[in-house]
Motif scaffolding. Structure first.
Motif, PDB file in Angstrom:
ATOM      1  N   PHE A  43       4.215  12.895  -1.110  1.00 56.93           N
ATOM      2  CA  PHE A  43       4.075  11.789  -0.158  1.00 56.93           C
ATOM      3  C   PHE A  43       4.890  12.058   1.088  1.00 56.93           C
ATOM      4  O   PHE A  43       6.072  12.406   1.016  1.00 56.93           O
ATOM      5  N   SER A  44       4.260  11.912   2.238  1.00 54.30           N
ATOM      6  CA  SER A  44       4.936  12.040   3.527  1.00 54.30           C
ATOM      7  C   SER A  44       4.755  10.726   4.278  1.00 54.30           C
ATOM      8  O   SER A  44       3.616  10.334   4.573  1.00 54.30           O
ATOM      9  N   MET A  67       0.829  -1.174   0.000  1.00 56.08           N
ATOM     10  CA  MET A  67       0.000   0.000   0.000  1.00 56.08           C
ATOM     11  C   MET A  67       0.885   1.252   0.000  1.00 56.08           C
ATOM     12  O   MET A  67       0.600   2.197  -0.721  1.00 56.08           O
ATOM     13  N   ARG A  68       1.933   1.226   0.786  1.00 63.80           N
ATOM     14  CA  ARG A  68       2.826   2.388   0.851  1.00 63.80           C
ATOM     15  C   ARG A  68       3.408   2.707  -0.521  1.00 63.80           C
ATOM     16  O   ARG A  68       3.421   3.867  -0.941  1.00 63.80           O
ATOM     17  N   ALA A  69       3.868   1.702  -1.225  1.00 67.42           N
ATOM     18  CA  ALA A  69       4.471   1.917  -2.543  1.00 67.42           C
ATOM     19  C   ALA A  69       3.466   2.535  -3.511  1.00 67.42           C
ATOM     20  O   ALA A  69       3.822   3.409  -4.314  1.00 67.42           O
ATOM     21  N   ARG A  70       2.230   2.105  -3.432  1.00 68.06           N
ATOM     22  CA  ARG A  70       1.199   2.647  -4.318  1.00 68.06           C
ATOM     23  C   ARG A  70       1.017   4.147  -4.095  1.00 68.06           C
ATOM     24  O   ARG A  70       0.963   4.928  -5.035  1.00 68.06           O
ATOM     25  N   TYR A  71       0.949   4.554  -2.844  1.00 68.21           N
ATOM     26  CA  TYR A  71       0.742   5.972  -2.558  1.00 68.21           C
ATOM     27  C   TYR A  71       2.006   6.796  -2.773  1.00 68.21           C
ATOM     28  O   TYR A  71       1.914   7.952  -3.175  1.00 68.21           O
ATOM     29  N   GLU A  72       3.166   6.208  -2.554  1.00 71.69           N
ATOM     30  CA  GLU A  72       4.417   6.915  -2.874  1.00 71.69           C
ATOM     31  C   GLU A  72       4.462   7.234  -4.362  1.00 71.69           C
ATOM     32  O   GLU A  72       4.804   8.348  -4.758  1.00 71.69           O
TER      33      GLU A  72
END
Length: 45
Positions: free
Chosen positions: A13-14, A1-6
């Motif tokens: 992105f923070s 999920m983190r990679a998708r939003y990054e």
């Protein structure tokens, strides 16, 4: 999920804001969490 939003947010992105939003609601089903995080990402743009 983190990679998708990054990838989606790029320089906006923070990691700190991502983790804060991820943890604020406590435990929830993954589908609900994904909707919540999609809304968060939309607000970040």
């Amino acid at each position: 999920m983190r990679a998708r939003y990054e990838k989606q947010l790029g320089s906006k992105f923070s990691l700190r804001a991502f983790h804060d939003e991820l943890l604020v609601g406590g435990g929830m089903p993954l589908a609900v969490l994904e909707r919540k995080m999609d809304a968060w990402a939309a607000r970040q743009k």
